[in-house]
Design a protein around this motif. Structure first.
Motif, PDB file in Angstrom:
ATOM      1  N   ILE A 114      -2.216  -2.178   5.232  1.00  0.00           N
ATOM      2  CA  ILE A 114      -1.794  -0.910   4.633  1.00  0.00           C
ATOM      3  C   ILE A 114      -2.747   0.178   5.126  1.00  0.00           C
ATOM      4  O   ILE A 114      -3.948   0.087   4.947  1.00  0.00           O
ATOM      5  N   LEU A 115      -2.172   1.197   5.765  1.00  0.00           N
ATOM      6  CA  LEU A 115      -2.968   2.271   6.357  1.00  0.00           C
ATOM      7  C   LEU A 115      -2.473   3.625   5.843  1.00  0.00           C
ATOM      8  O   LEU A 115      -1.262   3.863   5.763  1.00  0.00           O
ATOM      9  N   LYS A 128       2.955   0.579   6.516  1.00  0.00           N
ATOM     10  CA  LYS A 128       2.907  -0.891   6.406  1.00  0.00           C
ATOM     11  C   LYS A 128       3.004  -1.447   7.826  1.00  0.00           C
ATOM     12  O   LYS A 128       3.979  -1.191   8.546  1.00  0.00           O
ATOM     13  N   LEU A 129       1.957  -2.184   8.229  1.00  0.00           N
ATOM     14  CA  LEU A 129       1.848  -2.582   9.631  1.00  0.00           C
ATOM     15  C   LEU A 129       2.415  -3.962   9.944  1.00  0.00           C
ATOM     16  O   LEU A 129       2.668  -4.262  11.119  1.00  0.00           O
ATOM     17  N   ASP A 130       2.567  -4.831   8.935  1.00  0.00           N
ATOM     18  CA  ASP A 130       3.043  -6.190   9.238  1.00  0.00           C
ATOM     19  C   ASP A 130       4.562  -6.210   9.355  1.00  0.00           C
ATOM     20  O   ASP A 130       5.285  -6.851   8.584  1.00  0.00           O
ATOM     21  N   VAL A 131       5.050  -5.481  10.354  1.00  0.00           N
ATOM     22  CA  VAL A 131       6.473  -5.412  10.677  1.00  0.00           C
ATOM     23  C   VAL A 131       6.617  -5.730  12.162  1.00  0.00           C
ATOM     24  O   VAL A 131       5.668  -5.558  12.939  1.00  0.00           O
ATOM     25  N   PRO A 132       7.801  -6.184  12.582  1.00  0.00           N
ATOM     26  CA  PRO A 132       7.943  -6.586  13.997  1.00  0.00           C
ATOM     27  C   PRO A 132       7.937  -5.415  14.971  1.00  0.00           C
ATOM     28  O   PRO A 132       7.608  -5.597  16.144  1.00  0.00           O
ATOM     29  N   GLU A 133       8.304  -4.208  14.533  1.00  0.00           N
ATOM     30  CA  GLU A 133       8.386  -3.075  15.459  1.00  0.00           C
ATOM     31  C   GLU A 133       7.002  -2.679  15.959  1.00  0.00           C
ATOM     32  O   GLU A 133       6.037  -2.641  15.200  1.00  0.00           O
ATOM     33  N   GLU A 134       6.921  -2.357  17.246  1.00  0.00           N
ATOM     34  CA  GLU A 134       5.675  -1.863  17.825  1.00  0.00           C
ATOM     35  C   GLU A 134       5.495  -0.369  17.578  1.00  0.00           C
ATOM     36  O   GLU A 134       4.371   0.109  17.478  1.00  0.00           O
ATOM     37  N   ASN A 138       8.787   5.522  10.426  1.00  0.00           N
ATOM     38  CA  ASN A 138       8.989   5.912   9.037  1.00  0.00           C
ATOM     39  C   ASN A 138       7.933   5.270   8.151  1.00  0.00           C
ATOM     40  O   ASN A 138       7.864   4.039   8.039  1.00  0.00           O
ATOM     41  N   PRO A 139       7.066   6.077   7.499  1.00  0.00           N
ATOM     42  CA  PRO A 139       6.107   5.512   6.542  1.00  0.00           C
ATOM     43  C   PRO A 139       6.836   5.013   5.299  1.00  0.00           C
ATOM     44  O   PRO A 139       7.971   5.431   5.015  1.00  0.00           O
ATOM     45  N   ILE A 140       6.181   4.121   4.564  1.00  0.00           N
ATOM     46  CA  ILE A 140       6.824   3.604   3.350  1.00  0.00           C
ATOM     47  C   ILE A 140       6.771   4.623   2.217  1.00  0.00           C
ATOM     48  O   ILE A 140       7.554   4.530   1.261  1.00  0.00           O
ATOM     49  N   ARG A 141       5.878   5.610   2.315  1.00  0.00           N
ATOM     50  CA  ARG A 141       5.817   6.676   1.312  1.00  0.00           C
ATOM     51  C   ARG A 141       5.067   7.867   1.888  1.00  0.00           C
ATOM     52  O   ARG A 141       4.162   7.706   2.705  1.00  0.00           O
ATOM     53  N   SER A 142       5.449   9.059   1.431  1.00  0.00           N
ATOM     54  CA  SER A 142       4.719  10.277   1.776  1.00  0.00           C
ATOM     55  C   SER A 142       4.275  10.948   0.482  1.00  0.00           C
ATOM     56  O   SER A 142       5.010  10.963  -0.508  1.00  0.00           O
ATOM     57  N   ILE A 143       3.059  11.484   0.491  1.00  0.00           N
ATOM     58  CA  ILE A 143       2.486  12.164  -0.664  1.00  0.00           C
ATOM     59  C   ILE A 143       2.384  13.640  -0.329  1.00  0.00           C
ATOM     60  O   ILE A 143       1.681  14.031   0.607  1.00  0.00           O
ATOM     61  N   ILE A 316       2.551  -3.262  -2.542  1.00  0.00           N
ATOM     62  CA  ILE A 316       3.724  -2.398  -2.687  1.00  0.00           C
ATOM     63  C   ILE A 316       4.494  -2.760  -3.953  1.00  0.00           C
ATOM     64  O   ILE A 316       5.049  -1.889  -4.636  1.00  0.00           O
ATOM     65  N   GLY A 317       4.478  -4.050  -4.314  1.00  0.00           N
ATOM     66  CA  GLY A 317       5.175  -4.506  -5.508  1.00  0.00           C
ATOM     67  C   GLY A 317       4.491  -4.145  -6.812  1.00  0.00           C
ATOM     68  O   GLY A 317       5.020  -4.443  -7.888  1.00  0.00           O
TER      69      GLY A 317
END
Length: 455
Positions: A114-115, A128-134, A138-143, A316-317
């Motif tokens: 998580i960065l 979230k970095l542990d995804v297959p895409e290089e 799209n970030p998982i959330r924006s503040i 995230i959960g």
């Protein structure tokens, strides 16, 4: 530096050169054990198209580093374990989403992969970095609670709170999952103080004096303590230890994690000072002056290890966990890790300890047990006695002597251990004195022989 009145000693190592070549602003990973100028042809990480504005090592992977740049991207690099042998231009992950340059990045302190990033578009993104895409677009959330550029980002111990300081002179405490603004107040830069549930901010007072302020993370309406660095303080919440001064200004400062310190030298902090006017990195060490060569457990409490407490999906959960703690004692194994806040009784005891006591009690009990076993083994193989004419009642023992009762409490065990260390130190001094005397006698014999040969 020599010890001075029991104060911390700032030691300056020889200076390591920093290379900065052109607009690509390549990263260099030099060997920190060596000093001097880096070879101009040293392999670089040069995948950005603009100046690199921030870099952060992954706290759970010593071979992973993230960088952000004026080119609006964040790149995550996997460094080969054998080191960089040629220029690296292809990152492991590339994060695209900011509309303007990215000035800050920060890893989550307990969750893996998580960065957080902050850009000059006033947005804070969570990736979230542990995804297959290089390439992640799209970030998982924006503040979106800031009205200007974010100057600093800091997490509390378990990562459930995020504190930011902004160019609008406000500090904000945010729920990082929801982006909800919990507290706000005026200050320049802010830092969470471990698990104390407090914030430390720096800035200027209304009279333009340099100022540090302590805050309760739940209430930023009024500071718990403030100190005017150009005047007098109100309460003794913050204690002065020492300082290091230089005529060269620093552009940035890196801090070595606790597990990378030289505990045998009683090093408690190591900073890497970035001096751009001289193109160099200057390592600074803070040393506690101690005569003993043994491990000093009183200045090395349990510290955060390189093992994540959570997966990205768990965080995230909605799950929060403190860092996985480790002992800095040389030779400590990974199975000595303890999660902060976990309730676990020591071996052979049914008593439970509070989360605040646990990180200290467990390593102390284990270390004292290890010291006792080690000393018992030494007693079986060696018999250390003082020279003739000395008091034999102070021989090194571990409680096995018929004249000594075994330690019954932890304090007694600690006192006995320290006494043994003093005896061993005294024996070494006696041996050194004997060696000196032997050399003196050898010289006298040699002189006598030479005088007899001359006759």
């Amino acid at each position: 530096g020599a010890s001075s009145g029991g104060k911390l000693q700032p030691l300056t190592d020889a200076r390591s050169r920093l290379q900065h070549c052109g607009i690509c602003a390549p990263l260099i990973r030099p060997d920190t054990t060596k000093t001097g100028k880096v070879d101009p042809h040293h392999p670089k990480i040069s995948g950005h198209k603009g100046n690199v504005l921030d870099i952060k090592w992954n706290p759970f992977d010593d071979f992973c580093i993230a960088s952000c740049s004026e080119d609006t991207t964040i790149k995550v690099w996997q460094i080969p374990e054998h080191g960089i042998l040629k220029n690296m231009t292809l990152p492991w992950k590339e994060l695209q989403g900011h509309s303007r340059r990215v000035g800050l990045i920060e890893w989550h302190p307990t969750a893996c992969d998580i960065l957080f990033s902050s850009g000059y578009d006033y947005q804070v993104f969570i990736w979230k970095l542990d995804v297959p895409e290089e390439v992640i677009k799209n970030p998982i959330r924006s503040i979106s609670v800031h009205t200007d550029v974010v100057l600093s980002i800091s997490f509390n111990t378990d990562g459930s709170r995020l504190a930011t300081s902004c160019k609008d002179k406000k500090i904000r405490v945010i729920d990082p999952r929801t982006g909800a603004l919990l507290q706000t107040h005026r200050a320049s830069k802010v830092l969470f103080l471990g698990n104390l549930k407090m914030l430390l901010s720096t800035g200027n007072s209304r009279w333009n004096h340099r100022q540090i302020v302590l805050w309760d993370q739940e209430d930023l309406s009024q500071p718990s303590y403030s100190e005017d660095l150009d005047g007098s303080s109100e309460k003794p919440y913050v204690h002065y230890l020492t300082e290091y001064r230089s005529h060269l200004p620093q552009k940035g400062m890196g801090v070595m994690p606790k597990r990378g310190l030289d505990v045998c030298s009683c090093e408690i902090f190591r900073f890497y000072k970035l001096v751009t006017v001289k193109s160099l990195i200057e390592p600074l060490s803070m040393i506690v002056p101690r005569r003993s060569e043994s491990y000093q457990d009183d200045i090395y409490p349990m510290t955060a290890g390189n093992k994540a407490a959570l997966t990205a999906d768990e965080w995230i959960g909605g799950l929060d966990k403190g860092p996985v703690m480790m002992s800095l004692r040389p030779g400590s194994k990974l199975d000595s890790y303890v999660e902060l806040g976990q309730r676990k009784s020591p071996i052979g005891s049914s008593e439970t300890h509070s989360p605040h006591c646990l990180p200290v009690l467990l390593p102390l009990i284990q270390e004292r047990s290890d010291d006792k076993e080690r000393n018992e083994k030494k007693e079986k193989n060696f018999s250390l006695q003082l020279p003739s004419g000395e008091d034999h009642s102070s021989c090194v023992s571990n409680g096995d002597s018929p004249h000594c009762s075994p330690p019954k409490t932890e304090n007694e065990l600690r006192q006995m251990f320290y006494k043994q260390q003093d005896e061993i130190r005294r024996m070494r001094e006696l041996l050194n004195q004997k060696d000196v005397r032997i050399k003196q006698l050898e010289l006298e014999i040699k002189n006598v022989r030479n005088s007899q040969a001359g006759l």
